[in-house]
Design an enzyme around this catalytic site. Structure first.
Site, mmCIF file in Angstrom:
data_model
loop_
_atom_site.group_PDB
_atom_site.id
_atom_site.type_symbol
_atom_site.label_atom_id
_atom_site.label_comp_id
_atom_site.label_asym_id
_atom_site.label_seq_id
_atom_site.Cartn_x
_atom_site.Cartn_y
_atom_site.Cartn_z
ATOM 1 C CE LYS A 26 -3.904 2.231 2.434
ATOM 2 N NZ LYS A 26 -4.834 1.481 3.546
ATOM 3 C CB SER A 36 -7.983 3.102 2.470
ATOM 4 O OG SER A 36 -7.418 2.944 3.324
ATOM 5 C CB SER A 87 -8.427 0.449 5.501
ATOM 6 O OG SER A 87 -8.913 1.958 5.725
#
Ligand code: GLN
Length: 482
Positions: free
Chosen positions: A78, A153, A177
């Site tokens: 990420k 996310s 997330s």
């Protein structure tokens, strides 16, 4: 596109020199480029093939240490986790092109274990969102459900695994997330206990809730990755010194004799009927595998989302103060005073959701309102943690819930309705507020859309999560898929 091998297969093949780390990386890059060309947009950057040399992937280590555990394994990361070779943007204009001068502890551990960072993945700006639509660089597609969001996310990491580009990926989970995108994309997502994984080099969103988590195509893939990145780090004062469990050894432990609680607050009448149906079937699979199922209550659950959306923005408003166009962040060139630098850089650099959170958070902390908002939310947080403790004290080993109230929703559906977006976190924020570990895994689909089931365990019991999730996964595999 053919999905690739598991983490265990790749590392075994690389260690025994059946294949080289370089070839594995090349294959992953080819798959990534092909998926990106088809419009996946899971990646914000990819390593260049022939770029930085792969460090020491073929370590033979008979000592039981970390070296070689992930030999040659390509991992998607990420883009809010600092790496040296690739930019770290948090999917924000304010950090566009930013190069961190240091790398996150989790990245160092990956390298030491022989893994290779394939690229950095898309996210909601600074981790704020549940659909990856809040990325300044455009949304990611859900490989399992065209036209639908991948969740967020960590949507890019979930999509990269779901598309078969990599067997595992790193994300971060502040309020869900890792677990919610895992559910939406049909992969496994594991959020460890707060303090299990170092946050050093994870760009801070809400520091008391943030935790690095892992994605895997299977429970084993997510577990092996966690084992490598977990453990005490003197650079993160909140990282704990608990020994990291041998999660791989727990994969086949089963659930015989375990007591699994089903909290009634997580099965509201408004739950999507398809999610309810898949959940009921999964619960029966646990029963058939030997678990005892008991209905329980976590009475303060309904206050979790409001408390989270006071606390997380409050912490964010403080953490994001550093993006001032001077120390961090793109600076507007035309500013004529310090104030204009701050104002112009932040106005231009932050997207609307980040601005909303900063305003909300600043308000909740302001003089005269602090007790009413931040103080009260802290009290609710304690009640939520106590709800879980009472359930464990009743002899419940694990809790099982749906991961999200609906399957993946269409792109754009909630983009203009922040409250309805926030409500997709109802079942996930509680684990962050209480600091406990939780895992989402596929439990079938409804009209082609993946559905996720969430297991929660007492702090430091990731091994129980892996054992139960492994048993459920085996139950689906026994009939050729769920
Ligand atoms: N969707 C939640 C939020 O918008 C959780 C995000 C996260 O876990 N990073 O805050």
């Amino acid at each position: 596109m053919k999905s690739l091998d598991t983490v265990a297969d790749i590392s075994r093949a690389v260690r025994s020199r059946e294949t080289s780390a370089e070839d594995v990386l090349k294959g992953a890059l080819d798959r990534a480029r092909a998926a990106e060309n088809e419009g996946l947009h899971a990646f914000l950057s990819l390593v260049d093939h022939g770029g930085p040399p792969v460090e020491n992937p073929e370590v033979e280590d008979g000592s039981g240490g970390r070296n070689g555990a992930l030999a040659g394994v390509p991992v998607a990361v990420k883009d809010n986790i600092c790496t040296l070779e690739l930019p770290t943007t948090c999917a924000s204009r304010i950090l566009e092109g930013y190069r961190s001068p240091y790398e996150a502890t989790v990245i160092r551990r990956l390298r030491e274990a022989g893994a290779q960072v394939l690229g950095k993945t898309n996210l909601d700006e600074f981790g704020m969102g549940s659909s990856t639509e809040n990325s300044a660089f455009g949304p990611t597609m859900n490989p399992a459900a065209p036209g639908r969001v991948p969740g967020g996310s960590s949507g890019g990491s979930a999509a990269a695994v779901a598309a078969g580009v990599v067997p595992c990926a790193l994300g971060s989970d502040t309020g869900g997330s890792v677990r919610q995108p895992a559910a939406f994309c049909g992969v496994v997502g594991l959020k460890p206990t707060y303090g299990r994984v170092s946050r050093y080099g994870l760009v801070a969103f809400a520091s008391s809730l943030d935790q690095v988590g892992t994605f895997g195509a299977t429970v084993a893939d997510a577990a092996y990755l966690l084992e490598v990145v977990a453990g005490h780090d003197p650079r993160d004062a909140t990282s704990a010194s608990h020994t990291v469990p041998d999660l791989g050894a727990r994969l086949e432990d089963g659930v015989g004799g375990r007591v699994i609680g089903i909290p009634r607050e997580y099965l509201p009448d408004s739950l999507h009927p398809g999610v309810q149906a898949r959940f009921d079937e999964a619960r029966e699979r646990f029963r058939a595998a030997g678990a005892e199922i008991r209905e329980v209550s976590l009475p303060h659950t309904r206050y979790a989302v409001p408390a989270y959306y006071v606390l997380a923005p409050a912490e964010a408003s403080s953490n994001l103060a550093r993006y001032d166009g001077i120390r961090f962040g793109q600076r507007v060139p035309e500013a004529r005073s310090t104030l204009q630098v701050y104002e112009g850089s932040r106005t231009r650099g932050f997207g609307p959701e980040v601005v909303r959170r900063i305003i909300l958070g600043t308000f909740g902390l302001s003089a005269g309102y602090h007790d009413q908002y931040y103080g009260r939310a802290q009290k609710v947080r304690r009640l939520i943690a106590r709800d879980f403790q009472e359930v464990w004290d009743q002899g419940i080993d694990l809790l099982f819930t749906p991961t999200a109230p609906t399957p993946a929703f269409p792109l754009g559906e909630k983009a203009d309705d922040p409250v309805s977006m926030y409500l997709s976190d109802v079942f996930t924020v509680t684990a962050n507020l209480a600091g406990i570990p939780a895992l989402s895994q596929p439990i079938g689909s409804v009209e082609g859309l993946p559905v996720g089931g969430q297991l929660l365990a007492p702090a430091w019991h990731e091994g129980s999560l892996v054992a139960a999730a492994g048993a459920l996964e085996a139950s689906y595999l026994a009939e050729g898929g769920g």
